[in-house]
Scaffold this active site. Structure first.
Site, PDB file in Angstrom:
ATOM      1  N   CYS A 123     -64.434 -32.453  17.149  1.00 56.34           N
ATOM      2  CA  CYS A 123     -65.673 -31.711  17.418  1.00 56.34           C
ATOM      3  C   CYS A 123     -65.389 -30.223  17.605  1.00 56.34           C
ATOM      4  CB  CYS A 123     -66.407 -32.319  18.610  1.00 56.34           C
ATOM      5  SG  CYS A 123     -68.133 -31.787  18.699  1.00 56.34           S
ATOM      6  N   HIS A 134     -67.379 -37.679  16.290  1.00 56.91           N
ATOM      7  CA  HIS A 134     -66.722 -38.228  17.473  1.00 56.91           C
ATOM      8  C   HIS A 134     -66.164 -39.622  17.162  1.00 56.91           C
ATOM      9  CE1 HIS A 134     -67.856 -35.161  20.400  1.00 56.91           C
ATOM     10  NE2 HIS A 134     -68.917 -35.002  19.640  1.00 56.91           N
ATOM     11  N   GLU A 162     -64.332 -41.381  18.911  1.00 58.42           N
ATOM     12  CA  GLU A 162     -64.347 -42.182  20.145  1.00 58.42           C
ATOM     13  C   GLU A 162     -65.707 -42.809  20.402  1.00 58.42           C
ATOM     14  OE1 GLU A 162     -64.485 -38.919  19.963  1.00 58.42           O
ATOM     15  OE2 GLU A 162     -65.612 -38.046  21.619  1.00 58.42           O
TER      16      GLU A 162
END
Lengths: 197, 252
Positions: free
Chosen positions: A77, A178, A180
């Site tokens: 990011c 992202h 994650e």
């Protein structure tokens, strides 16, 4: 395997830690240049504004540490944006690892919102990060600025225009989305990064 | 292409998932972490987790529950309920929440939106608005879980909230909530067309067609529902497949 997550003033890292735990990897969070340099892998996360984030890195000498790393590094990011030459956000000079500019999305239609928030697909895979994924896999994005297409574009996404949703140069990898928070696709990408020799 | 989002909502009371009908008559619907995991595996695009009793009973959001959810699920989630300060938000984000939603506290102290967006970025600040259409045909803002009427028109508060730093609007129609008669298309459409930030439509989902309507005719960026998912009246994979067949962009 030791994975260092760079600690600085841009966003929290708990989600990245949890995601790594879910794929069986353990990481530690640090802003100590020696620990970062010695780690097998380095993750450079970030959510927030480019200017204070760069200021913080420069004040602590972390800018030079990051640029000099030889092991695999993954920017996420804002981390990706800071690894480019320059960002329009606050007219900020960035780390210059990737030879491209970070620009603000300009929407011509009221129904096309800025930031881009949600799941979009990635295509034209040019990195080991995307090994094993189906074509046009979906990942989760939240961002108002994007890295322009360049020679180091590792994957492309279309939002208002095609842009670099990932970049790669030598040992430096970076993703705008992202991983994650991108379900099983994100977990595959993180595993691929962890498995880089 | 960016896809339309399907968002199950987990209303939380005393650590359990509940769903009210017209904001009253609360019924138990299970363990939130189990549900969150199930939804993420079934293809939910995000989760919203609201401590619905927090404002009224002056309780803080259940940080421990947030931690458990963050550790177990791999999609983004929003936490709301009883949030009234930068410190409240800081704790939630540090424990793994991606966004927070504020409602009554932001209405009473609009500067909160600016403080939150300055501190954490507008991308993690969701302004939740409970709205009701009155006899005069206008949509008004309601506070405290729908218990308190205001004289503010929803469109005016939404515009002000975005100007102050809200990065997304979660719009719940009290007229539609719990009815299963469909989303409030008119006010959702007005907000979607007027605001530069994404709008999540909430309240009234009862069939797969209702989701199609709110995306196609009201231009919502996301649609939120609770009971139809909790009680398995609609399964998320079936809903996504249906929307895809109807030429609406969704993540499959």
């Amino acid at each position: 395997m030791s994975i260092a997550i760079i600690k600085y003033n841009a966003g929290n890292v708990q989600s990245v830690l949890y995601a790594l735990q879910r794929i069986g990897a353990n990481a530690f969070v640090t802003d100590d240049p020696a620990q970062i340099a010695e780690a097998d892998k380095v993750i450079f996360p970030g959510v927030g504004h480019a200017t204070p984030a760069m200021q913080y890195l420069v004040e602590r000498g972390l800018d030079k540490v990051i640029v000099g790393l030889k092991q695999p590094v993954l920017g996420v990011c804002l981390g990706q944006q800071l690894m480019c030459n320059h960002s329009e956000e606050g007219d900020t000079t960035c780390l210059g690892i990737f030879n491209t500019e970070v620009k603000l999305f300009v929407s011509a239609k009221p129904e096309v919102k800025v930031p881009q928030m949600g799941w979009n697909n990635i295509y034209d895979y040019q990195s080991v990060l995307f090994d094993g994924l189906d074509k046009n896999a979906f990942v989760y994005f939240v961002h108002s600025y994007y890295a322009a297409l360049c020679k180091e574009t590792a994957v492309t996404t279309d939002y208002i225009l095609p842009y670099s949703s990932a970049l790669q140069k030598d040992n430096f990898y970076a993703v705008q989305f992202h991983p994650e928070k991108s379900g099983t696709v994100g977990e595959t990408i993180l595993k691929n990064f962890i498995n880089i020799k | 292409m960016l896809t339309k989002r399907i968002i199950p909502c987990l209303d939380i009371k005393d650590g359990r998932t509940v769903k009210g009908v017209n904001f009253l008559d609360i019924r138990d619907a299970g363990d939130p972490v189990e549900l969150a995991l199930l939804y993420s595996q079934k293809g939910a695009d995000e989760l919203v987790f609201l401590d619905i009793t927090a404002t009224v009973e002056k309780r803080k959001t259940l940080v421990e529950l947030v931690k458990r959810i963050a550790a177990n699920i791999n999609i983004p989630f929003t936490v709301g309920g009883g949030i009234s300060s930068v410190d409240d938000v800081s704790v939630l984000l540090q424990n793994g929440a991606d966004k927070v939603s504020v409602n009554t506290s932001a209405y009473k102290n609009p500067q909160l939106l600016k403080e939150l967006s300055d501190a954490f970025g507008s991308q993690c600040v969701v302004l939740a608005i409970d709205t009701k259409k009155e006899a005069d045909g206008e949509w008004y803002v309601y506070l405290s879980g729908g218990r308190t009427k205001t004289d503010t028109k929803t469109i005016d508060w939404a515009k002000k909230g975005v100007a102050l730093g809200a990065g997304e609007i979660l719009l719940t129609s009290m007229n539609n909530d719990g009815t299963k008669n469909g989303f409030a298309l008119d006010i959702t459409s007005l907000l979607s067309k007027t605001l530069p930030v994404p709008v999540i439509a909430s309240g009234g989902a009862g069939s797969m067609e209702h989701f199609k309507d709110v995306f196609e005719n009201a231009h919502a960026d996301a649609a939120l529902a609770a009971s139809i998912f909790h009680y398995k009246e609609i399964e998320i994979p079936d809903l996504k497949k249906y929307l895809h067949q109807q030429k609406i962009n969704v993540r499959l």
